[in-house]
Design an enzyme around this catalytic site. Structure first.
Site, PDB file in Angstrom:
ATOM      1  N   SER A  66       0.820  -1.215   0.000  1.00  0.00           N
ATOM      2  CA  SER A  66       0.000   0.000   0.000  1.00  0.00           C
ATOM      3  C   SER A  66       0.855   1.267   0.000  1.00  0.00           C
ATOM      4  O   SER A  66       1.990   1.268   0.465  1.00  0.00           O
ATOM      5  CB  SER A  66      -0.917   0.014   1.221  1.00  0.00           C
ATOM      6  OG  SER A  66      -1.659  -1.170   1.294  1.00  0.00           O
TER       7      SER A  66
HETATM    8  N1  SAH Z   1      -1.343  -4.340   3.685  1.00  0.00           N
HETATM    9  C1  SAH Z   1      -0.623  -4.866   2.552  1.00  0.00           C
HETATM   10  C2  SAH Z   1      -1.418  -4.619   1.287  1.00  0.00           C
HETATM   11  C3  SAH Z   1      -1.507  -5.840   0.510  1.00  0.00           C
HETATM   12  S1  SAH Z   1      -2.588  -5.781  -0.903  1.00  0.00           S
HETATM   13  C4  SAH Z   1       0.758  -4.267   2.458  1.00  0.00           C
HETATM   14  O1  SAH Z   1       0.999  -3.236   3.090  1.00  0.00           O
HETATM   15  O2  SAH Z   1       1.611  -4.814   1.781  1.00  0.00           O
HETATM   16  C5  SAH Z   1      -3.949  -6.719  -0.301  1.00  0.00           C
HETATM   17  C6  SAH Z   1      -3.653  -8.120   0.147  1.00  0.00           C
HETATM   18  O3  SAH Z   1      -4.918  -8.717   0.470  1.00  0.00           O
HETATM   19  C7  SAH Z   1      -3.022  -9.019  -0.895  1.00  0.00           C
HETATM   20  O4  SAH Z   1      -1.863  -9.600  -0.376  1.00  0.00           O
HETATM   21  C8  SAH Z   1      -4.088 -10.068  -1.197  1.00  0.00           C
HETATM   22  O5  SAH Z   1      -3.569 -11.352  -1.491  1.00  0.00           O
HETATM   23  C9  SAH Z   1      -4.859 -10.081   0.115  1.00  0.00           C
HETATM   24  N2  SAH Z   1      -6.198 -10.618   0.004  1.00  0.00           N
HETATM   25  C10 SAH Z   1      -7.110 -10.444  -0.993  1.00  0.00           C
HETATM   26  N3  SAH Z   1      -8.231 -11.134  -0.730  1.00  0.00           N
HETATM   27  C11 SAH Z   1      -8.021 -11.750   0.465  1.00  0.00           C
HETATM   28  C12 SAH Z   1      -8.808 -12.613   1.271  1.00  0.00           C
HETATM   29  N4  SAH Z   1     -10.049 -13.000   0.923  1.00  0.00           N
HETATM   30  N5  SAH Z   1      -8.281 -13.069   2.426  1.00  0.00           N
HETATM   31  C13 SAH Z   1      -7.041 -12.714   2.817  1.00  0.00           C
HETATM   32  N6  SAH Z   1      -6.248 -11.895   2.104  1.00  0.00           N
HETATM   33  C14 SAH Z   1      -6.734 -11.426   0.935  1.00  0.00           C
END
Ligand code: SAH
Length: 219
Positions: A66
């Site tokens: 993010s």
């Molecule tokens: N907070 C993270 C942002 C990651 S992007 C950072 O700072 O790096 C969002 C993440 O949510 C991704 O890794 C994706 O795989 C995860 N995601 C999407 N759908 C999901 C679900 N149903 N359960 C768990 N994780 C999920």
């Protein structure tokens, strides 16, 4: 002071924090927590040079780390206290997880890609972050065994109101999530009224990857 691409990581880090402050992150504890995390350890080698820019960057499995300003605004919107237990959905790189871990007692985090979860766990271990409990699974389900939580942060966008997650909040809890179907979602904050209902506020527009159903199959 050196300027441009060759300036030191400390200078770039300080500039990032100044930018977050002017972008509306005014809570000192949040700014300090962000300043304390080496974001370059959370991005792929190819993007290390850009780790201190205020932008989202690609990570493995087609996901993104993010944007720091959004991490700051979402963290601030949670109104955290040191004693809180926080549920995070979407571990990704573990960057937001590490920021939360610097501010509260325990962070529970759920990720649907084993690869991302493993890499995030390794980073947090290397940084001696010891108050994170992580799990592979579908975040739509939350983490019922560990509920209720003081706070819930969703870092991937559910298409609709995340009911199951609201059910896992304490009566006066706060949930922050980007909600919507398209590439642009509404950042929403739900604040518990102590009697089982939630007051919903819109905090602005954001762009997150979708909260997908089920766990990921990886080759
Ligand atoms: N907070 C993270 C942002 C990651 S992007 C950072 O700072 O790096 C969002 C993440 O949510 C991704 O890794 C994706 O795989 C995860 N995601 C999407 N759908 C999901 C679900 N149903 N359960 C768990 N994780 C999920």
């Amino acid at each position: 002071m050196a300027d441009g691409p060759h300036e030191g990581a400390d200078t770039r880090r300080a500039k990032l924090v100044l930018g977050l402050r002017s972008g509306g992150v005014t809570e000192p504890s949040v700014l300090n927590a962000i300043e304390a995390i080496q974001r370059d350890l959370f991005v792929p080698e190819l993007f290390k040079e850009r780790a201190w820019e205020d932008s989202a960057l690609p990570i493995a499995c087609g996901q993104t780390i993010s944007q720091p300003l959004i991490v700051g605004l979402m963290t601030q919107a949670l109104q955290l206290k040191g004693r809180h237990r926080v549920l995070e959905i979407g571990t990704g790189s573990g960057y937001q997880t590490a920021v939360l871990a610097g501010l509260v007692r325990y962070v529970y985090t759920v990720e649907r890609y084993r690869t991302l979860l493993g890499e995030a766990e390794a980073r947090l271990k290397r940084l001696h972050v010891q108050n994170v409990i992580s799990r592979f699974g579908d975040g739509h389900e939350g983490w019922p065994e560990q509920a209720p939580f003081d706070r819930v942060l969703v870092t991937a966008a559910p298409a609709e109101e995340p009911r199951r997650l609201l059910e896992q909040l304490k009566p006066n809890g706060v949930l922050v999530a980007p909600v919507g179907r398209g590439p642009v979602q509404s950042l929403l904050r739900y604040v518990g009224d102590g009697k089982g209902a939630f007051v919903k506020e819109e905090l602005g527009e954001v762009r997150f990857v979708p909260l997908l159903s089920g766990v990921a199959r990886e080759s």
